[in-house]
Design an enzyme around this catalytic site. Structure first.
Site, PDB file in Angstrom:
ATOM      1  N   GLY A   1     -17.596  20.694  63.642  1.00 39.87           N
ATOM      2  CA  GLY A   1     -16.807  20.888  62.437  1.00 39.87           C
ATOM      3  C   GLY A   1     -16.409  19.554  61.848  1.00 39.87           C
ATOM      4  O   GLY A   1     -16.410  18.517  62.523  1.00 39.87           O
ATOM      5  N   CYS A   2     -16.055  19.571  60.567  1.00 49.00           N
ATOM      6  CA  CYS A   2     -15.722  18.318  59.890  1.00 49.00           C
ATOM      7  C   CYS A   2     -14.414  17.713  60.414  1.00 49.00           C
ATOM      8  O   CYS A   2     -14.346  16.513  60.699  1.00 49.00           O
ATOM      9  CB  CYS A   2     -15.665  18.531  58.382  1.00 49.00           C
ATOM     10  SG  CYS A   2     -14.677  19.951  57.854  1.00 49.00           S
TER      11      CYS A   2
END
Length: 342
Positions: A147-148
């Site tokens: 995930g970012c």
């Protein structure tokens, strides 16, 4: 030449992967899927592709049939069946979503309200953060692209936790992301009139990236690490700034030296000189992560600022970085972008 296909190319993550792969010297995008745009040309949906890419959105099954490696930009719960198809056909699979990030199925059940239908398939997954898991990625066939938010946090904390320099196992993280992090589907919070000139937390203390962050930090530290994670929505298109607070038992100069040594051979992670501040402006449209270190001397709290482009190092660029490793290419191939100066 690597033949790549993208499922979910009509969404932001898939579209950004397409945009970057079109400039990759060792890769050809042979098919793109997007159920909401089936039969349309890519340039009809995204005019920037006009006379650059004339691909038409086809079925997901056709994407898998034509490609050697498949990137899937899908909501959680939808990637497993495509990963299984790829696995059965001996093809590589990079999931831009969340279905192959968490090692513990119970965490997935709690935070994503789903289950692993094919448990053997998940034994093959590798968490795709190259700076931490490079050797495993080289051998992998199924990648769970991070995930970012976790990317910015993990890179920001890796030198500290792997060297056991934190004096507290509890870490506070404030992260702020541009609106592309919420995906293409419009919500009440992502209307222009709501986000413009606004800045606010959301899902404070219960964001789905929490178990992913804790999973990776605990592996770094060789013990259980818990975090208080509070994401915020920024009124910008792209970029993440994570500001991390942790008690330490070393002085700033010593910690800074360890950070510099840890990342000295990493192409995409840059530890800024002391006194400088990480700024999302200068990492946008790049695969870079900028880290700056600061100390509150009153209570010996280290303040780490870690910033990335959520759509590139936080999503599509990192996926391509993983692809390069899987195919034995130099890690930076197709990703040697320099950020804007103003």
């Amino acid at each position: 030449m690597i033949k790549a296909g993208i499922i979910g190319a009509s969404g932001y993550a898939g579209n950004e992967t397409l945009r970057l792969l079109l400039s990759h010297p060792n890769c050809e995008v042979v098919a793109v899927g997007g159920r909401s745009a089936l039969g349309q040309k890519v340039s009809d949906l995204y005019p920037s592709y006009y006379e650059h890419c004339d691909l038409t959105f086809v079925s997901d099954e056709e994407v898998i049939e034509k490609a050697d490696i498949i990137f899937a930009g899908l909501p959680s719960g939808l990637s497993e069946k495509y990963a299984k198809m790829c696995d059965e056909q001996g093809k590589k699979f990079v999931d831009l979503g969340a279905d192959f990030r968490l090692h513990n199925e119970e965490d997935y059940k709690e935070w994503y309200k789903g289950e692993y239908k094919d448990k053997d398939l998940h034994q093959k997954q590798v968490y795709g953060l190259p700076e931490l898991h490079r050797d495993a990625i080289k051998q992998a066939s199924i990648i769970g692209n991070p995930g970012c938010y976790p990317t910015s946090v993990c890179l920001g904390l890796y030198p500290l936790l792997s060297h056991h320099l934190n004096a507290s196992d509890h870490i506070i993280i404030n992260s702020a992301s541009g609106t592309t992090g919420a995906g293409k589907k419009l919500t009440e919070d992502t209307h222009f009139t709501k986000t413009n000139e606004s800045f606010h937390p959301y899902k404070a203390g219960n964001h789905r990236h929490t178990p992913e962050i804790e999973q990776e930090l605990s592996l770094m530290a060789d013990k259980k690490v818990t975090v208080t994670f509070v994401p915020h929505l920024l009124p910008v298109n792209r970029g993440i700034v994570s500001t991390i607070y942790v008690k330490v038992d070393k002085d700033l100069d010593e910690i800074y030296k360890i950070y510099k040594e840890t990342y000295q051979n990493e192409r995409f992670v840059h530890v800024l000189p002391l006194g400088k501040n990480a700024d999302l402006k200068f990492v946008t449209y790049t695969n870079d992560c900028h880290i700056s270190l600061h100390m509150d001397e009153r209570d010996h709290t280290l303040i780490i600022a870690s910033t990335i482009d959520n759509m590139i190092k936080g999503t599509a660029g990192q996926a391509i970085q993983n692809m390069n490793l899987m195919y034995g290419l130099p890690e930076e191939t197709g990703l040697q972008m320099v950020g804007p100066s103003f």
